[in-house]
Structure formats: structure tokens, C-alpha cells
Design a protein around this motif. Sequence first.
Motif, short mmCIF file in Angstrom:
data_model
loop_
_atom_site.label_atom_id
_atom_site.label_comp_id
_atom_site.label_asym_id
_atom_site.label_seq_id
_atom_site.Cartn_x
_atom_site.Cartn_y
_atom_site.Cartn_z
N GLU A 59 -10.82 25.86 36.32
CA GLU A 59 -10.88 26.96 36.30
C GLU A 59 -9.34 26.29 34.74
OE1 GLU A 59 -7.92 27.41 40.24
OE2 GLU A 59 -9.74 28.63 41.26
N ALA A 60 -9.35 25.60 35.20
CA ALA A 60 -8.67 24.62 33.85
C ALA A 60 -9.20 25.03 32.49
CB ALA A 60 -7.92 23.09 33.42
N VAL A 61 -10.18 24.88 32.62
CA VAL A 61 -11.51 24.71 31.31
C VAL A 61 -12.24 26.03 31.01
CG1 VAL A 61 -11.65 22.83 30.97
CG2 VAL A 61 -13.32 24.35 32.16
N GLY A 62 -11.45 27.31 32.09
CA GLY A 62 -12.17 28.36 31.77
C GLY A 62 -13.13 28.31 32.94
N LEU A 63 -13.90 27.83 33.44
CA LEU A 63 -14.89 28.44 33.85
C LEU A 63 -15.24 29.07 35.15
CD1 LEU A 63 -16.95 25.12 32.97
CD2 LEU A 63 -17.06 27.34 32.39
N ASN A 64 -15.81 29.71 35.84
CA ASN A 64 -15.65 30.55 37.35
C ASN A 64 -15.94 29.08 38.23
OD1 ASN A 64 -16.94 31.76 39.93
ND2 ASN A 64 -16.72 33.73 38.43
N SER A 65 -15.25 29.19 39.34
CA SER A 65 -16.02 27.51 39.68
C SER A 65 -16.69 28.12 40.50
CB SER A 65 -14.83 26.93 40.78
OG SER A 65 -13.71 28.15 40.85
N GLU A 66 -16.41 29.62 41.43
CA GLU A 66 -17.53 30.04 42.95
C GLU A 66 -18.69 30.22 41.50
OE1 GLU A 66 -17.12 30.24 46.00
OE2 GLU A 66 -14.79 29.92 45.29
N LEU A 67 -19.23 30.10 40.81
CA LEU A 67 -20.96 30.28 40.13
C LEU A 67 -20.90 29.19 39.79
CD1 LEU A 67 -19.78 33.08 37.70
CD2 LEU A 67 -21.17 33.66 39.87
N LEU A 68 -19.88 27.87 39.51
CA LEU A 68 -20.75 26.61 39.12
C LEU A 68 -20.84 25.69 40.54
CD1 LEU A 68 -17.86 24.72 37.21
CD2 LEU A 68 -20.25 25.54 36.81
N PHE A 69 -19.96 26.19 41.43
CA PHE A 69 -20.87 25.65 43.11
C PHE A 69 -22.18 26.73 43.51
CE2 PHE A 69 -16.43 25.11 44.17
CZ PHE A 69 -16.09 23.73 43.26
N GLU A 70 -21.89 27.57 43.40
CA GLU A 70 -23.57 28.31 43.48
C GLU A 70 -24.79 27.62 43.29
OE1 GLU A 70 -26.30 30.26 45.74
OE2 GLU A 70 -23.98 30.11 45.98
N GLU A 71 -24.23 27.63 41.15
CA GLU A 71 -25.60 26.90 40.39
C GLU A 71 -25.10 25.37 40.96
OE1 GLU A 71 -26.54 26.90 35.81
OE2 GLU A 71 -24.94 27.80 36.26
N PHE A 72 -24.89 24.88 41.33
CA PHE A 72 -25.26 23.31 41.30
C PHE A 72 -25.00 22.44 42.69
CE2 PHE A 72 -23.88 23.28 36.43
CZ PHE A 72 -24.48 23.45 35.51
N LYS A 73 -25.17 23.52 43.82
CA LYS A 73 -24.99 23.14 45.55
C LYS A 73 -25.41 22.04 45.77
CE LYS A 73 -28.02 26.94 47.01
NZ LYS A 73 -28.26 28.12 48.02
N ILE A 261 -3.39 30.51 25.66
CA ILE A 261 -3.23 29.71 26.36
C ILE A 261 -3.80 28.55 27.02
CG2 ILE A 261 -1.45 30.05 28.43
CD1 ILE A 261 -0.29 30.84 25.42
N GLY A 262 -3.33 27.50 27.51
CA GLY A 262 -4.61 26.78 28.40
C GLY A 262 -4.58 26.70 29.61
N TYR A 263 -2.71 27.25 30.42
CA TYR A 263 -2.57 27.46 31.28
C TYR A 263 -2.40 27.92 31.88
CZ TYR A 263 -1.66 25.76 36.50
OH TYR A 263 -1.19 25.92 37.70
N ALA A 264 -2.16 29.73 31.87
CA ALA A 264 -0.74 31.37 31.76
C ALA A 264 -0.39 31.12 32.62
CB ALA A 264 -1.89 32.10 31.92
N PRO A 265 -0.51 30.80 33.70
CA PRO A 265 0.42 30.78 35.28
C PRO A 265 1.59 29.57 34.72
CG PRO A 265 -1.63 29.89 36.37
CD PRO A 265 -1.97 29.91 34.78
N GLY A 266 1.63 28.87 33.82
CA GLY A 266 2.36 27.81 33.32
C GLY A 266 3.06 28.37 32.29
N THR A 287 -7.33 31.21 31.90
CA THR A 287 -6.91 30.12 30.10
C THR A 287 -7.60 31.74 29.31
OG1 THR A 287 -8.10 27.79 30.49
CG2 THR A 287 -7.71 29.25 28.14
N GLN A 288 -6.29 31.72 28.69
CA GLN A 288 -6.07 34.02 28.25
C GLN A 288 -6.15 33.36 26.69
OE1 GLN A 288 -3.94 36.16 29.84
NE2 GLN A 288 -4.40 35.53 32.24
N ASN A 289 -6.91 34.26 25.93
CA ASN A 289 -6.63 34.50 24.42
C ASN A 289 -5.16 35.47 24.55
OD1 ASN A 289 -7.55 32.71 23.10
ND2 ASN A 289 -9.60 33.68 23.31
#
Length: 301
Positions: A59-73, A261-266, A287-289
Amino acid sequence: MTELGNRLKEAREEKGMSLDDLQAATKIQKRYLTALEEGNYDIIPGKFYVRAFIKQYAEAVGLNSELLFEEFKKDIPNSYNDEVSDKLSSIKPQRELPKSASKALELLPTLLVVAGVIVVVAIIYVIIQAVNSGGNQQSAEQPKTEESQSKYDVSKDSPLTKENQKDANADKNSGADDKEKDDQQSDEKEKLSIKAVSSEGTSTTYEISGADKLELEVKASADSWVRVRDEKGSSLKEGMMKKGETFQKNITEQEQIDLRIGYAPGVEIKINGEALSYELDPKNVMTQNITIQNKKEEKSS
């Protein structure tokens, strides 16, 4: 290095973040971040933390964690067995209480009820006493109050009354002036318009109009990497912003400002003191532009 580790490292380097920057943004120790990139999960304390650290890293580098877990389960350890074993080990056999303790527990509800009744009776008694004493004191002081009021009555034509009237009029005029100033400030603030005109992926464009002067303020409520560039692409601010740090810049003459912005909530972004509302939810897109366009032709009209 595993394929998952390569994916994480490439995303981090694309954002221009070092491991120290990522450690500040995620609060995960640098050695654990290195272990994730190298696929060395043995040094991380437990499979549950492996999955949690991967989610925070992604999440900090802008990747979807759920998709990562599914792809590399197949490569990511499953924490279910750890959680079940921890819960089973935490269950302790119940010990039988001594007979004396069990009898005391049987009497406990009765004792609590009796104590509650005593407390309620005491409160009612205190309230009655307070009401009675208050009524007697009020009746005794009423004649004295009336006497003191008649003693200090001032005629309408006395200098004291006229002076008080002048002070009252002055306060009234001052209040009217303050209200007029507040209304003027409110009108100026209402002229400012901040509108999201487009959004795609992690990027959003906002149009700003209606203000003679524009003051940009970027404030970090948590550690975050921030980059601010002007219309020519020159860097105004770039690097980690610590919690509580603020960056301010007059952008009246700029047609466009670009922020990453690297960490938009902050990170909170304000224009002339008015907060810019993220079009993309910072909890989902960390992470947002952000592109801010100054519509000068609308402002001059």
C-alpha cells in the motif's frame, strides 16, 4: 530474491523511495523490509506478521495488496494455522473454586442489591435537604435584594446613566464593524472555488478559481514523502516530511502546481486555508498525484 520481492522492490524504486523512506512511512523495521524483498521470511516473527508487512509495504508503494496475495498465494505463508494454535494454547483449564469462595459468590448479588438500595436512599436524602435549605435561603435573601436594588436605583437623567448609554452605543457600533469585517472575509472565502475536474488511476486534477491571491499549504500529520513542482517542472519541495512539518508557498503567479504524495492519509493540502478534499479515498489510494490548475481567466472576471 523471489518474484514477489522483485515486484515490491521495483514499485519502491519507481516512487524514488529508499528503504529508510519506506521505514518512516510504514513504521516497519528496515531489516524486515529487506527480508520481504529477498523472500527471507524466517527472520520475521510469525506468518501473520509476514502477511501484514507485505500488505503495508504494497500500500505504501501504490500496489493492490489483495491482488498480490491472490497472484503470489503459493509464495506467501498462510497464517491460519498459527492463529488456531495460538488460540488453543491460550486456553487454560478452569480450576475449581474452594467451597468458601463459591458461597461468597452466591451471596454477592444480594450484597450488591442491598448496597445499591442504601446508596439510592442516601442520594434522595441529600437532594431533599439541599432543596429545603435552598428554599429557606432564597426567602430570607429576597427582601435584602429588593432593598439593595431600590437603594442603588439611578434616574434616567443622571450623568451615570448617560455615560452608560454612550458606552452601550459604542459597543454596539464596534460589534457592527466586527460583523461587517467577518462578512467581508466570509465573502472572500466563498469566492474561492476548488473543483476536481478529472481523475484516473492514482492521479487527480483540480481547478482553482475566484481568488486574487493563492497560498498553498502542505502539512504532514504523519511521516510522508512529498514532492511539489511548479509549472516549469522545477522542484519547490521534495523529500520526507516529518509529522507536524508544514510547507507554504504563494502560487498566485503559477498556472499549474504538481504534487506527489507518498502517504496521502498523513498529508493535508490547503489553498488559502481551505482544505482540498481528496477525490480518491486516501485509505484506498495511499500514493497520489495531485495537479492544481489556476484558472486565471475566471479569477479576473
